[in-house]
Design an enzyme around this catalytic site. Sequence first.
Site, PDB file in Angstrom:
ATOM      1  N   ARG A 155      29.608  34.229  30.013  1.00  0.00           N
ATOM      2  CA  ARG A 155      30.767  34.419  30.790  1.00  0.00           C
ATOM      3  C   ARG A 155      32.006  33.399  29.826  1.00  0.00           C
ATOM      4  O   ARG A 155      33.356  33.741  30.826  1.00  0.00           O
ATOM      5  CB  ARG A 155      30.626  33.615  32.122  1.00  0.00           C
ATOM      6  CG  ARG A 155      30.297  31.638  31.388  1.00  0.00           C
ATOM      7  CD  ARG A 155      30.744  31.111  32.625  1.00  0.00           C
ATOM      8  NE  ARG A 155      30.018  29.638  32.407  1.00  0.00           N
ATOM      9  CZ  ARG A 155      30.150  28.493  33.353  1.00  0.00           C
ATOM     10  NH1 ARG A 155      30.742  29.042  34.564  1.00  0.00           N
ATOM     11  NH2 ARG A 155      30.411  27.266  33.275  1.00  0.00           N
ATOM     12  N   HIS A 156      31.607  33.946  28.448  1.00  0.00           N
ATOM     13  CA  HIS A 156      32.823  33.935  27.684  1.00  0.00           C
ATOM     14  C   HIS A 156      33.250  35.076  26.862  1.00  0.00           C
ATOM     15  O   HIS A 156      31.790  35.297  26.579  1.00  0.00           O
ATOM     16  CB  HIS A 156      32.259  32.200  26.901  1.00  0.00           C
ATOM     17  CG  HIS A 156      32.175  31.068  27.718  1.00  0.00           C
ATOM     18  ND1 HIS A 156      31.001  30.190  27.762  1.00  0.00           N
ATOM     19  CD2 HIS A 156      33.584  30.374  27.768  1.00  0.00           C
ATOM     20  CE1 HIS A 156      31.582  29.488  28.278  1.00  0.00           C
ATOM     21  NE2 HIS A 156      32.670  29.655  28.738  1.00  0.00           N
TER      22      HIS A 156
ATOM     23  N   SER B 297      40.932  27.441  36.764  1.00  0.00           N
ATOM     24  CA  SER B 297      41.501  25.817  37.143  1.00  0.00           C
ATOM     25  C   SER B 297      42.951  24.978  36.683  1.00  0.00           C
ATOM     26  O   SER B 297      43.706  26.171  36.800  1.00  0.00           O
ATOM     27  CB  SER B 297      40.367  25.237  35.727  1.00  0.00           C
ATOM     28  OG  SER B 297      41.197  26.024  34.333  1.00  0.00           O
TER      29      SER B 297
ATOM     30  N   ARG C  50      40.791  33.075  22.984  1.00  0.00           N
ATOM     31  CA  ARG C  50      39.886  32.426  22.777  1.00  0.00           C
ATOM     32  C   ARG C  50      39.455  31.521  21.374  1.00  0.00           C
ATOM     33  O   ARG C  50      37.811  32.837  22.244  1.00  0.00           O
ATOM     34  CB  ARG C  50      38.969  30.953  24.113  1.00  0.00           C
ATOM     35  CG  ARG C  50      40.296  31.378  25.190  1.00  0.00           C
ATOM     36  CD  ARG C  50      40.655  29.798  25.432  1.00  0.00           C
ATOM     37  NE  ARG C  50      41.130  29.308  26.337  1.00  0.00           N
ATOM     38  CZ  ARG C  50      41.498  29.328  27.660  1.00  0.00           C
ATOM     39  NH1 ARG C  50      40.145  29.164  27.699  1.00  0.00           N
ATOM     40  NH2 ARG C  50      42.684  28.611  28.761  1.00  0.00           N
TER      41      ARG C  50
ATOM     42  N   GLU D  48      36.289  30.996  20.439  1.00  0.00           N
ATOM     43  CA  GLU D  48      34.767  30.545  22.210  1.00  0.00           C
ATOM     44  C   GLU D  48      33.780  30.423  20.804  1.00  0.00           C
ATOM     45  O   GLU D  48      33.824  30.894  19.269  1.00  0.00           O
ATOM     46  CB  GLU D  48      33.937  31.014  22.897  1.00  0.00           C
ATOM     47  CG  GLU D  48      35.459  30.899  24.108  1.00  0.00           C
ATOM     48  CD  GLU D  48      35.812  29.747  24.548  1.00  0.00           C
ATOM     49  OE1 GLU D  48      34.692  28.723  24.254  1.00  0.00           O
ATOM     50  OE2 GLU D  48      36.218  29.493  25.564  1.00  0.00           O
TER      51      GLU D  48
ATOM     52  N   GLU E 284      32.996  29.094  37.509  1.00  0.00           N
ATOM     53  CA  GLU E 284      34.097  28.916  37.780  1.00  0.00           C
ATOM     54  C   GLU E 284      35.124  29.917  37.485  1.00  0.00           C
ATOM     55  O   GLU E 284      34.871  30.407  36.663  1.00  0.00           O
ATOM     56  CB  GLU E 284      34.773  27.121  36.501  1.00  0.00           C
ATOM     57  CG  GLU E 284      36.159  27.447  36.508  1.00  0.00           C
ATOM     58  CD  GLU E 284      36.092  27.216  35.386  1.00  0.00           C
ATOM     59  OE1 GLU E 284      36.011  25.786  34.629  1.00  0.00           O
ATOM     60  OE2 GLU E 284      37.838  26.713  34.521  1.00  0.00           O
TER      61      GLU E 284
ATOM     62  N   ARG F  96      36.096  37.667  35.132  1.00  0.00           N
ATOM     63  CA  ARG F  96      34.709  36.764  35.984  1.00  0.00           C
ATOM     64  C   ARG F  96      35.115  36.940  36.956  1.00  0.00           C
ATOM     65  O   ARG F  96      33.842  36.860  37.994  1.00  0.00           O
ATOM     66  CB  ARG F  96      35.025  34.876  35.292  1.00  0.00           C
ATOM     67  CG  ARG F  96      34.873  34.526  34.155  1.00  0.00           C
ATOM     68  CD  ARG F  96      34.723  32.993  34.644  1.00  0.00           C
ATOM     69  NE  ARG F  96      34.354  32.997  33.058  1.00  0.00           N
ATOM     70  CZ  ARG F  96      34.674  31.227  32.249  1.00  0.00           C
ATOM     71  NH1 ARG F  96      34.626  30.034  33.342  1.00  0.00           N
ATOM     72  NH2 ARG F  96      34.101  30.977  31.313  1.00  0.00           N
TER      73      ARG F  96
HETATM   74  O1  4AD Z   1      40.298  27.075  32.356  1.00  0.00           O
HETATM   75  P1  4AD Z   1      40.649  27.450  31.257  1.00  0.00           P
HETATM   76  O2  4AD Z   1      40.668  27.088  29.849  1.00  0.00           O
HETATM   77  O3  4AD Z   1      42.305  26.873  32.057  1.00  0.00           O
HETATM   78  C1  4AD Z   1      43.756  27.060  31.548  1.00  0.00           C
HETATM   79  O4  4AD Z   1      43.826  27.998  30.590  1.00  0.00           O
HETATM   80  C2  4AD Z   1      44.821  26.295  32.288  1.00  0.00           C
HETATM   81  N1  4AD Z   1      45.908  26.393  31.358  1.00  0.00           N
HETATM   82  C3  4AD Z   1      44.952  26.971  32.875  1.00  0.00           C
HETATM   83  C4  4AD Z   1      45.330  26.371  34.305  1.00  0.00           C
HETATM   84  O5  4AD Z   1      47.211  26.736  34.789  1.00  0.00           O
HETATM   85  N2  4AD Z   1      45.475  24.857  34.935  1.00  0.00           N
HETATM   86  O6  4AD Z   1      41.113  29.350  31.548  1.00  0.00           O
HETATM   87  C5  4AD Z   1      41.586  29.225  32.988  1.00  0.00           C
HETATM   88  C6  4AD Z   1      40.383  30.545  33.195  1.00  0.00           C
HETATM   89  C7  4AD Z   1      38.941  30.153  33.688  1.00  0.00           C
HETATM   90  O7  4AD Z   1      38.684  28.790  34.816  1.00  0.00           O
HETATM   91  C8  4AD Z   1      38.154  30.973  33.238  1.00  0.00           C
HETATM   92  O8  4AD Z   1      37.628  31.405  34.740  1.00  0.00           O
HETATM   93  C9  4AD Z   1      38.945  32.283  32.423  1.00  0.00           C
HETATM   94  O9  4AD Z   1      40.437  31.594  32.321  1.00  0.00           O
HETATM   95  N3  4AD Z   1      38.654  31.498  31.386  1.00  0.00           N
HETATM   96  C10 4AD Z   1      37.738  32.391  30.364  1.00  0.00           C
HETATM   97  N4  4AD Z   1      37.547  33.952  30.736  1.00  0.00           N
HETATM   98  C11 4AD Z   1      36.523  34.448  29.643  1.00  0.00           C
HETATM   99  N5  4AD Z   1      35.894  34.062  28.821  1.00  0.00           N
HETATM  100  C12 4AD Z   1      37.085  32.474  28.498  1.00  0.00           C
HETATM  101  N6  4AD Z   1      36.431  32.180  27.416  1.00  0.00           N
HETATM  102  C13 4AD Z   1      37.345  32.081  29.189  1.00  0.00           C
HETATM  103  N7  4AD Z   1      38.163  31.067  29.215  1.00  0.00           N
HETATM  104  C14 4AD Z   1      38.485  30.752  30.549  1.00  0.00           C
END
Ligand code: 4AD
Length: 467
Positions: free
Chosen positions: A247-248, A393, A239, A241, A390, A441
């Site tokens: 937490r990212h 998801s 990502r 970001e 979170e 996380r």
């Molecule tokens: O919420 P996210 O973006 O969901 C998906 O990627 C969907 N494809 C999932 C699905 O099957 N619907 O990411 C899922 C999880 C988040 O809840 C969080 O725990 C973690 O990934 N996450 C991160 N962890 C660390 N750094 C980041 N930048 C994160 N972004 C998401």
Amino acid sequence: GKEWTDVSDLVEEMLESEVLIRGRVHTNRPTSNKLGFVVLRESGSTVQCVVSQSEKTKVGANMVKYLKQLSRESFVDVIGVVTLPKEPLTGTTQQVEIQVRKVYCINKSLAKLPLSVEDAARSEADIEASLQTPSPAARVNQDTRLNYRVLDLRTPANQAIFQLQYEVEYAFREKLRFKNFVGIHTPKLMAGSSEGGSAVFRLEYKGQPACLAQSPQLHKQMAICGDLRRVFEVGPVFRAEDSFTHRHLCEFVGLDVEMEIRKHYSEIMDLVDELFVFIFTSLNERCKKELQAVGKQYPFEPLKFLPKTLRLTFEEGVQMLKEAGVEVDPLGDLNTESERKLGQLVLEKYNTEFYILHRYPKAVRPFYTMTCADNPLYSNSFDVFIRGEEIISGAQRVHIPEVLEQRAGECGIDVKTISTYIDSFRYGAPLHGGFGVGLERVVMLFCALNNIRKTSLFPRDPQRLSP
Ligand code: 4AD
């Protein structure tokens, strides 16, 4: 041909026997030309070695001198006799002492270390207490820790964190294997983004624009179209970001699940429930020592969770917030602050720090999310929270290609870049859904740590690409 003993195995039953051990010089405190104390460390275990010049020990002045100049973190082999100290030791994990007979340096560390492992292992409370004493302890800041991560990783808390992390991954695989899921590996090089949005790392793929996968989303669904039926993946997620938060990360480990369902997205939440109660129980039962080691440096209360995970609808969550005086957009997303607040309210009302919030407004979910049959403003989706943050998801997915095409367009995605994904649903597609978990996380929040960088071995964030 002497046999090795692990430092962690040095116990009173061995009194008066001669042992051969290997470890790092943790601390080195000569008290005179005839006497010195070296604490030897082997991963999380430490033992005090006494070097005393005398006829009986056959230790000469040269050896005391030699030991004096041995830098911290050097690797040494020690042959010595196991004894009991006059007074119980507080600074080492092992309660016996070693009377040194022979020492061999195996590999020397630089004399000046950028970070002292002893300092890095101190708890905030210990540092605070030391400020009143003549030798106040130094606080090691996060950047120094991460710049010299190989030293930082040597602390007992960090050793434990990565054991816990693997236990989460292992329990995840174990439970899913048992439930007849198959582990898969999806490509990380992609022609277009998988989650929509701009946070992708772009790259060139043999002259063609490409990007790193933001999630296994599209391909795990395509595996379902290929009749793999129930799949999971443990792999890297990228990502780009811009947000520099606690937490990212720009690269993290994703635990992903995708499965056929019969009727309702509650089947996916049932799996989340069973899986995570199993993971938390495994951590508590199999990793007592590790949890203690983390807690020693970063004190935390055990996670409160129910045998059957609480489920609230988004609307119920909004209502709870409203009653507590927090107004949020009923069709918008919750921000970090309102998620935290809701976490507190849930804890007070239901005595759990782990719960599922489902039926999110459609507008805040990705294009592939299935709309609720009874209300087009909502979706068959959910987020899962630990201590108000979170970790997961998930959702039921759209399996009708025309709808998928339309939703992607509405969400501003260039449909051409995902045409092979959309086409996958044109040959008969099952009802299905799944979820994604961020591994770092889970460990961070289970142990109530304050920063995700603590649970990433070599974290990648907007400002860090090394070590
Ligand atoms: O919420 P996210 O973006 O969901 C998906 O990627 C969907 N494809 C999932 C699905 O099957 N619907 O990411 C899922 C999880 C988040 O809840 C969080 O725990 C973690 O990934 N996450 C991160 N962890 C660390 N750094 C980041 N930048 C994160 N972004 C998401």
